[in-house]
Design a protein around this motif. Sequence first.
Motif, PDB file in Angstrom:
ATOM      1  N   GLU A  42       1.576   4.267  -3.100  1.00 33.51           N
ATOM      2  CA  GLU A  42       1.313   5.680  -2.870  1.00 33.51           C
ATOM      3  C   GLU A  42       2.536   6.560  -3.139  1.00 33.51           C
ATOM      4  O   GLU A  42       2.424   7.680  -3.610  1.00 33.51           O
ATOM      5  CB  GLU A  42       0.847   5.905  -1.433  1.00 33.51           C
ATOM      6  CG  GLU A  42      -0.543   5.346  -1.144  1.00 33.51           C
ATOM      7  CD  GLU A  42      -0.962   5.615   0.293  1.00 33.51           C
ATOM      8  OE1 GLU A  42      -0.099   6.063   1.076  1.00 33.51           O
ATOM      9  OE2 GLU A  42      -2.129   5.386   0.620  1.00 33.51           O
TER      10      GLU A  42
ATOM     11  N   ALA B 124       0.823  -1.203   0.000  1.00 34.72           N
ATOM     12  CA  ALA B 124       0.000   0.000   0.000  1.00 34.72           C
ATOM     13  C   ALA B 124       0.859   1.256   0.000  1.00 34.72           C
ATOM     14  O   ALA B 124       0.595   2.207  -0.745  1.00 34.72           O
ATOM     15  CB  ALA B 124      -0.927  -0.013   1.218  1.00 34.72           C
TER      16      ALA B 124
ATOM     17  N   ARG C  93      -5.993   1.597  -6.593  1.00 32.57           N
ATOM     18  CA  ARG C  93      -7.067   2.048  -5.719  1.00 32.57           C
ATOM     19  C   ARG C  93      -8.451   1.863  -6.354  1.00 32.57           C
ATOM     20  O   ARG C  93      -9.438   1.665  -5.647  1.00 32.57           O
ATOM     21  CB  ARG C  93      -6.869   3.521  -5.345  1.00 32.57           C
ATOM     22  CG  ARG C  93      -5.750   3.743  -4.346  1.00 32.57           C
ATOM     23  CD  ARG C  93      -5.661   5.206  -3.939  1.00 32.57           C
ATOM     24  NE  ARG C  93      -4.692   5.389  -2.868  1.00 32.57           N
ATOM     25  CZ  ARG C  93      -4.941   5.186  -1.582  1.00 32.57           C
ATOM     26  NH1 ARG C  93      -6.150   4.784  -1.204  1.00 32.57           N
ATOM     27  NH2 ARG C  93      -4.008   5.364  -0.670  1.00 32.57           N
TER      28      ARG C  93
ATOM     29  N   PHE D 222      -6.811  -1.038   0.468  1.00 32.10           N
ATOM     30  CA  PHE D 222      -7.124   0.379   0.399  1.00 32.10           C
ATOM     31  C   PHE D 222      -8.440   0.779   1.056  1.00 32.10           C
ATOM     32  O   PHE D 222      -8.640   1.955   1.358  1.00 32.10           O
ATOM     33  CB  PHE D 222      -7.142   0.825  -1.066  1.00 32.10           C
ATOM     34  CG  PHE D 222      -5.819   0.678  -1.753  1.00 32.10           C
ATOM     35  CD1 PHE D 222      -4.749   1.491  -1.409  1.00 32.10           C
ATOM     36  CD2 PHE D 222      -5.631  -0.281  -2.728  1.00 32.10           C
ATOM     37  CE1 PHE D 222      -3.522   1.362  -2.037  1.00 32.10           C
ATOM     38  CE2 PHE D 222      -4.411  -0.419  -3.367  1.00 32.10           C
ATOM     39  CZ  PHE D 222      -3.347   0.396  -3.018  1.00 32.10           C
TER      40      PHE D 222
ATOM     41  N   CYS E 261      -6.863  -5.709  -3.344  1.00 32.69           N
ATOM     42  CA  CYS E 261      -6.822  -4.249  -3.332  1.00 32.69           C
ATOM     43  C   CYS E 261      -7.955  -3.663  -2.495  1.00 32.69           C
ATOM     44  O   CYS E 261      -7.789  -2.611  -1.867  1.00 32.69           O
ATOM     45  CB  CYS E 261      -6.888  -3.702  -4.756  1.00 32.69           C
ATOM     46  SG  CYS E 261      -5.353  -3.928  -5.690  1.00 32.69           S
TER      47      CYS E 261
END
Length: 271
Positions: free
Chosen positions: A11, A7, A23, A69, A65
């Motif tokens: 980012e 994660a 995302r 997220f 995912c």
Amino acid sequence: YSADMFALNSEHDESVEVSRHARGLSAGFLVGVDIVDGPEFSRHEGRSKRLERGVADAAPMAALCSILFYNADSEPSGNTKKTHNLSGSQHQERKAPPPTRQWELYKSKFLLGLVRCAGRRHSLGLTDSGCVTSRGISTGRKNVEKARSFADWSGGSGSEDSAPDSSGVLSSLTASAWTKSSSSSLRRTTMIEEYSRALRPMLTLYAVFDQLSKEFVLGDDEGAEESSERLAAKLESCYKAEDINDLLRIAEINDVGNDVICKYFEKGATS
């Protein structure tokens, strides 16, 4: 968690496009599911088949995912548990993922996506993840096979020896399995046993994802060890499942019937 690192990497270290794609994958998957399951969707067109295959292929990563997220709410302190120790003072426990997280709300759709993926994988003759390298096999094949081996299930058409026919449809599926009379509960119970070995990896993956969703809180390093132990225990229970019905119980699949599982497995196999 390695999920934590994934994660953070998406980012900060990857491009904006990659992070945005990661995302949005779970939401895109859910939209795709609604389309292919809609009453106006026709499976006979070439574009429709491609969309069905895309939904099946995307299911595992979309599920992951979703947890990475969207496993937290907007108020990080809202689900923190507190307990009293022997001296009567309060201490703060690990934060619990909220009940309104994306996985919890839509996990039946993620489950059926994974079932589609199981059918598609079996129609292509795939029996493993493809992650075992030739070097790993040559240096420690016995240990690898022992570590990832399931308890033996006798019978079932989903065995590794089954192979798809030249038309891409499962050779192990009997002609009667495709008749309208297959909707009866007794017949579907028999069919899910026939498909059991092909379904087994993806049902196990679903059980792992479901447990991971209960455990994963981004940035919670203190509870990582206990969470990983519970996750490993769940995986071990899936490996030791005596049959498909035992695996469904361990995976806590209670709101999706055998008939629905068989239906979506067949959709994946013929997409």
